[in-house]
Design an enzyme around this catalytic site. Sequence first.
Site, PDB file in Angstrom:
ATOM      1  N   ASP A 247      57.376 -28.283 -25.440  1.00  0.00           N
ATOM      2  CA  ASP A 247      57.256 -28.858 -26.698  1.00  0.00           C
ATOM      3  C   ASP A 247      58.738 -28.997 -27.167  1.00  0.00           C
ATOM      4  OD1 ASP A 247      54.534 -28.938 -26.407  1.00  0.00           O
ATOM      5  OD2 ASP A 247      54.109 -26.967 -27.574  1.00  0.00           O
TER       6      ASP A 247
ATOM      7  N   SER B 231      57.688 -21.918 -20.367  1.00  0.00           N
ATOM      8  CA  SER B 231      56.553 -21.752 -21.262  1.00  0.00           C
ATOM      9  C   SER B 231      56.006 -23.135 -21.716  1.00  0.00           C
ATOM     10  CB  SER B 231      56.400 -20.931 -22.303  1.00  0.00           C
ATOM     11  OG  SER B 231      57.590 -21.481 -23.275  1.00  0.00           O
ATOM     12  N   LYS B 232      54.962 -23.337 -22.392  1.00  0.00           N
ATOM     13  CA  LYS B 232      54.356 -24.439 -22.989  1.00  0.00           C
ATOM     14  C   LYS B 232      55.474 -24.821 -24.112  1.00  0.00           C
ATOM     15  CE  LYS B 232      50.604 -26.431 -25.474  1.00  0.00           C
ATOM     16  NZ  LYS B 232      51.660 -27.426 -26.057  1.00  0.00           N
ATOM     17  N   ARG B 233      55.934 -23.778 -24.882  1.00  0.00           N
ATOM     18  CA  ARG B 233      56.661 -23.891 -25.762  1.00  0.00           C
ATOM     19  C   ARG B 233      58.166 -24.843 -25.507  1.00  0.00           C
ATOM     20  NH1 ARG B 233      57.430 -18.894 -27.630  1.00  0.00           N
ATOM     21  NH2 ARG B 233      55.573 -18.280 -26.790  1.00  0.00           N
TER      22      ARG B 233
END
Length: 514
Positions: free
Chosen positions: A267, A262-264
């Site tokens: 990050d 995921s994008k998380r």
Amino acid sequence: MENTKIRVRFAPSPTGALHIGGVRTALYNYLFAKRNGGEMVLRIEDTDSARFVEGAENYIIEALAWLGIKFDEGVSFGGKYAPYRQSERKEIYKTFVEQLLDSGKAYIAFDTPEFLDEKRAQIANFQYDASTRMSMQNSLVLPENEVKTKIANGEKYVVRFKIEPNEDILVNDLIRGEVKINSSVLDDKVLWKSADELPTYHLANIVDDHLMKITHVIRGEEWLPSAPLHVLLYRAFGWESTMPSFAHLPLLLKPDGKGKLSKRDGDRLGFPVFPLDWIDRKTGEKSSGYREAGYFPEALINFLALLGWNSGTEQEIFSMEELINLFSLERCSKSGAKFDYEKGKWFNHKYLQTKSAEELAEYLIPIFKQKFPDNNLQFTIYNLQLLQAIDALKERATFPQDLFDLIAFFFVAPETFNENDVKKRWKEDTAQLLTELIPVLESIENFDNEHLAEETVKSWCEEKNYNLGAVMNPFRLTLVGEMKGPQMFVITKILGKEETIKRLKYALRFLAHR
Ligand code: GLU
């Protein structure tokens, strides 16, 4: 389907930045099409106006162009099945919805959201299907006249697919083999909404794959649950004989632990999950992209190609052309592919080594201009000093940015000196030694010959009985500002005699009053 030209499509919904998994889907479609002399279509699936995001379509086109994934037809490319943007195909879908209604394969439903909520509250695990549809507000239950009147009065309705229960549906997947599912688990999917006169994803997707003569649907695993419904739709239209083959690609998994990337994760672990930088127009939030992070398109392609496919050999570096020659769906894996970000960096490092100094200069000049906007460094790719600096240090770099950090000192003289290094290397006799070194350097005729320069300095040291390290270490400090950089006489060669002596003199003055 012999004699039929292979045709694939990449069919993203413009709901935001294209995720890296979507890029891989586009890549595999491209490789498959090119391998088989086929064609690839870019179709934009924008029928869900609630999720439409301005700028997303252009982003997708720009990202894939950057990566060298080329389309034969589609949005922004044109072609004989245009328009390729689903929002521009309203009328087409309408006739196909009518066809299903006329043949009794679909029906009209008036149930309001409130009514549906009520049903959900009454019936455990409520699903709109064969077991419940006869207790709902639809054209299967209501008299024909009433249905007509409601529509004439402008009451909102949807068209639902009438799924017959208790039937085994087979999906033949080229990667997964035969997938069987019982139709009773499916609900009567909404295919079309009168509110915006637009189809839902399922109907538009099937109709367009059929009309655009798509032979292979290659997409992410997340679409596998929709496949049985799609098979039923093909059947309802009587299109079984031209139904495309399916291939559902494995998920991209988190680099650590389980679950979908995921994008998380990006990050959290510090890597991009998008091909290009993306700014969310609503929140202003910026997400970084591979391009801006300094990835070469070929490196990202190579990295993604091996996330779910393998050549069956030990080879790891593949050009796009080699990938096209080797790609097959049979060699795609069923199980998820761990997104090993470090491996992505490794590929970039490898590709950086294959670039010429001239090519790398093209990447570095903008970085120099950005870092030193006031500096009148006039870089062109013909700047010999820049090219030499790149060659001297590229082996240590993974990204052009690293290379900038490694070579910047050649172009901007140090004004201060790393304190720890000074403490360690600047001894009582250092100023004396380096002052004596100046005329030795001045005496070297050919500064461009690093071996000659090294010989001269070394024999001077021997003659004077000076410890070589006691001279060379602080000498490095004066030229670089810290104990870094390539071989000393490669540094002096690139800097040139004048600049070398200038830096040496500056450091002697600066460090004299410590
Ligand atoms: N519009 C869908 C998406 O956003 C397409 C799925 C498919 O390829 O059928 O991925």
